[in-house]
Scaffold this active site. Structure first.
Site, short mmCIF file in Angstrom:
data_model
loop_
_atom_site.label_atom_id
_atom_site.label_comp_id
_atom_site.label_asym_id
_atom_site.label_seq_id
_atom_site.Cartn_x
_atom_site.Cartn_y
_atom_site.Cartn_z
CD GLN A 2 -6.46 -6.18 -3.77
OE1 GLN A 2 -6.70 -7.10 -2.99
NE2 GLN A 2 -5.68 -5.16 -3.47
CD GLU A 42 -4.54 -10.04 -0.55
OE1 GLU A 42 -5.48 -10.20 0.26
OE2 GLU A 42 -3.46 -9.50 -0.24
CG ASP A 45 -1.72 -1.16 1.51
OD1 ASP A 45 -1.28 -2.26 1.15
OD2 ASP A 45 -2.81 -1.02 2.10
C1 BGC Z 1 -5.55 -6.17 0.19
C2 BGC Z 1 -4.06 -5.96 0.01
C3 BGC Z 1 -3.62 -4.84 0.92
C4 BGC Z 1 -4.01 -5.14 2.36
C5 BGC Z 1 -3.67 -3.99 3.28
C6 BGC Z 1 -5.84 -6.46 1.64
O1 BGC Z 1 -7.20 -6.60 1.82
O2 BGC Z 1 -6.00 -7.24 -0.60
O3 BGC Z 1 -3.77 -5.61 -1.33
O4 BGC Z 1 -2.25 -4.67 0.83
O5 BGC Z 1 -5.38 -5.36 2.42
O6 BGC Z 1 -4.36 -2.84 2.94
#
Ligand code: BGC
Length: 780
Positions: A593, A488, A362
């Site tokens: 996402q 994810e 992030d």
């Molecule tokens: C997301 C990740 C992100 C993490 C922290 C997760 O839900 O899929 O991309 O880095 O949250 O924000």
């Protein structure tokens, strides 16, 4: 549109006009103050009631075992969790024998205001005690952006209509009791009493507590000093105990007479410094703050923020909510990174303990882009933190049988903190995000010292990782197999397009740097032969493509998978990961996402206009936005492909994520990436801003709802201002040398005092893409 509003819509403030205890925890995150080093949640001064008490120091964590039902080689054995340090916010009040507690008596008015220009949170309230004494309390709180270890509160109490006996207890509290966590797997696991007392001290108006964490061995010192102004016969008394230090101030106030307490709190921590050194450190910080005094600190804060807004402000005409939200977002992004100084910028900043206080990709992909064009020094600091963690990343790579450095998916101190390897270790793309942040920073600042001292090492080590993680097949094509991309809901995929394109950029940028700085590269053991192998891999990188559908594959074979049963999925079954097994999500076409859509933003040159539009139309109906990192990216590509209404809806979603608590977890801390994403949606989306080598391109286009959008960017020692209306864009060089930019492809040379105006071409009409049922943007 959003129907219930928690906060008044105002351009420079976030105002809560009444207190609702059911959203107290959310408001504590919204009103959190931080400078990237010290973080104070917006807890009530009197400590109770609270949602989640929170006082943090960036880098102070405790370790805990990571248990596995079935362990495997290379699984991290311990985790790191941010802890609640000694709380210096507490000012309890007793009014004629009754504790000032909003759950009792009668609350006549209660207002809290986060002032984005002054960098303070102001609270005013009028309360009638159960015995009928009416008082007014006014408290102003700040976490100093100029004096890194300092936070301060100015607290005033006055009786309204009759004389009152008041006692203020100003405290430092360690090992506060925390509420039980609610079982959400993403919520931080609360650690009980993590601080062991080492020293307590109280004398005159001064208080100090020093503690040490039990397992991580970090020493934490917090000290306070006070200036008390009240009527004659106001008395003070101080005392200290292992977990509590207290200054008690007693007075009798006539109606309209005030008791004012200015409390300065200094914080420090170290894994190396001795007890005397730490207490001296916080005492010295207090002396410096006392030298400025409350007014001096408040003036410095204002000046710091005036400077910030002059180089960062975004103006939006037409939607006041977005105007407020983008400033709120910029303010919190600044707070997260301003004074982090060689420390991580966690996903929640220092606004809550969500995600255990870990930093993820992030930082580099969402937060640093904003800071690059507004506060570039903070970017250099954040990347130096990554550089400092290289020993752990090299060790991790070696453990995994790889070369170079494997940066952790989530961490505080640099070690891998993810126990779920398919969406942890396998998400190697974090390495390319770090490399990209280096390239972006150097391109936007021209900072060659940084390039040589920090950038080179980060690029070389990440390039080595990619080279060893991938392989050339019998035809010479380079593949990176078995990795997890941003989405994810797909894990251990072969040739994730986003990952491959970002790795390609990483490899090429590293090869360029090695060639530009051969001597320094030699010290890292990198030479022409090695960089040639990076170029070979980059040039032969596989980018999977479905020729029949004429779309890019998110990863090899993705478009062949069965589609998720969207029609059979109920609204209350989102987020999917809490209702369906990963096993099933992984083997279906369903996207958590933006993934390929993110690639089209970060590696836009790889996709022509036609493919960008077709890919977007293909992936939109599969993307469920179960992560707050998605809407802003979708906004950018929706704007680029002329879906301006949709881009607007996604912008609103990113912007209101926390102000409206859209994901119902703002209580755990703010979504810093989504807040940064608001800027991204406006500047990169509607502004169409892209970096193009050593200059910038713009392809602005506004949605119907906006009559004007203006933003300021720092770029290679210059300050640019872009102002867009429905019909035209005006580019001004506020400061610095002339620069040739591009407007919708055509070159425009900017010179001082000579704004250039260009017409905005009409959008291309394309059928609006669909979203999965129940997953349209919140506002549409
Ligand atoms: C997301 C990740 C992100 C993490 C922290 C997760 O839900 O899929 O991309 O880095 O949250 O924000």
């Amino acid at each position: 549109m959003i129907t219930h509003r928690s906060y008044a819509v105002e351009p420079w403030t976030v105002r809560e006009t009444e207190l609702s205890l059911d959203v107290l925890a959310q408001s504590e995150s919204v009103f959190a103050l931080s400078n990237g080093h010290v973080g104070w949640r917006g807890n009530l001064d009197e400590g109770e009631p609270h949602g989640l008490p929170g006082s943090y120091l960036n880098g102070v964590y405790e370790v805990h075992p990571l248990p596995y039902a079935e362990a495997g080689y290379g699984y991290p054995e311990s985790g790191q969790t941010i802890i609640n340090i000694t709380n210096g916010k507490v000012l309890r009040l007793l009014v004629d024998d009754e504790p000032f507690d909003l759950r009792y008596g009668r609350l006549i008015s209660h207002e809290r205001v986060l002032d984005l220009r002054r960098g303070v949170m102001e609270r005013t309230c009028e309360w009638c005690s159960p015995a009928g004494t009416r008082i007014r309390v006014r408290a102003t709180r700040m976490v100093s952006l100029t004096q890194r270890s300092i936070a301060a509160v100015a607290y005033e109490v006055e009786p309204v209509d009759c004389r009152a006996r008041v006692v203020v207890q100003s405290e430092l509290v360690a090992n506060e009791q925390l509420p039980e966590s609610d079982g959400d797997p993403r919520t931080a696991s609360a650690l009980r009493s993590p601080l062991e007392p080492e020293q307590d001290f109280a004398s005159g108006h001064r208080l100090r507590l020093v503690h040490r964490t039990r397992h991580s061995g970090l020493r934490v010192a917090v000290a306070a000093d006070h200036v008390v102004t009240g009527p004659e016969h106001t008395t003070t008394d101080s005392e200290s105990h292992p977990d509590l230090a207290r200054l008690t101030i007693a007075s009798v106030l006539e109606p309209g007479r005030k008791l004012r307490v200015e409390k300065l709190v200094a914080h420090g921590w170290s894994g190396a410094r001795s007890l005397p050194a730490m207490s001296d450190q916080v005492d010295a910080a207090l002396a410096a703050a006392a030298h400025s005094g409350w007014t001096g600190l408040a003036d410095e804060q204002r000046a710091y923020l005036d400077d910030f807004w002059a180089r960062s402000d975004v103006e939006v005409d037409g939607e006041e909510e977005i105007q407020q939200a983008v400033r709120f977002g910029l303010f919190h992004v600044l707070q997260a990174g301003a004074r982090a100084e060689e420390r991580a910028i966690p996903a929640k900043g220092l606004t809550g303990s969500g995600y255990d206080g870990h930093a993820f990709w992030d930082t580099e992909m969402f937060v640093l882009p904003v800071l690059t064009y507004t506060s570039p020094d903070a970017v250099a600091e954040a990347l130096r933190w990554r550089q400092n963690t290289l020993p752990a990343a090299r060790e991790r790579a070696a453990q995994l049988g790889l070369r170079g450095a494997a940066f952790p998916w989530r961490t505080i101190e640099g070690q891998e903190g993810s126990g779920y390897w398919p969406a942890g270790t396998a998400a190697f793309h974090v390495n390319a995000a770090i490399a990209r942040a280096v390239v972006r920073h150097v391109a936007a600042t021209g900072d060659e010292d940084f390039e040589v001292d920090t950038g080179l090492e980060l690029l070389v080590e990440t390039a080595r990782l990619w080279r060893s993680l991938g392989h050339h097949d019998h035809r010479g094509t380079f593949h990176i197999d078995g990795v997890t991309g941003p989405d994810e809901y797909s894990a251990l995929a072969d040739d994730n397009t986003y990952t491959n394109l970002m790795a390609r950029g990483n490899l090429l940028a590293a090869a360029d740097l090695v060639e530009r700085h051969p001597k320094e590269a030699e010290r890292l053991g990198a030479d022409d032969e090695e960089s040639a192998s990076w170029r070979d891999a980059a040039e032969a990188m596989n980018i999977p493509y479905n020729g029949e559908l004429r779309v890019h594959e998110q990863s090899a074979g993705f478009t062949r998978y069965q589609r998720w049963d969207f029609a059979g999925t109920r609204a209350d079954q989102y987020p999917l990961m809490l209702h369906f097994p990963y096993f099933d999500l992984y083997r279906k076409q369903v996207i958590k996402q933006a993934d390929l859509v993110l690639a089209m933003y970060t590696c836009g040159a790889e996709f022509d206009e036609e493919h960008t539009a077709r890919n977007f139309a293909y992936y939109e109906p599969l993307t469920v936005r179960d992560s707050s990192l998605s809407a802003c990216v979708q906004a950018v590509i929706a704007a680029q492909t002329s879906h301006l209404r949709l881009a607007y809806a996604y912008t609103v979603e990113a912007a209101l994520m926390d102000l409206e608590d859209l994901e119902h977890n703002t209580r755990d801390g703010l979504h810093i990436a989504s807040l940064a994403g608001t800027w991204m949606a406006l500047v990169a989306g509607f502004g169409g801003t892209r970096r193009a080598g050593e200059t910038l391109r713009f392809s602005p286009r506004l949605p119907e709802k906006f009559s004007r959008l203006a933003f300021i960017l720092q770029f290679r020692g210059r300050r640019l201002r872009v102002e867009i209306t429905q019909r035209s864009a005006t580019y001004s060089l506020v400061d610095g040398e002339p620069l040739t930019i591009r407007h919708h492809g055509a070159p425009v040379t900017l010179r001082p005092d000579a704004p250039e105006v260009r017409p905005v071409p009409p959008p291309v009409h394309r059928p609006a893409p669909e979203q999965p049922p129940h997953r349209k943007p919140h506002v549409h």
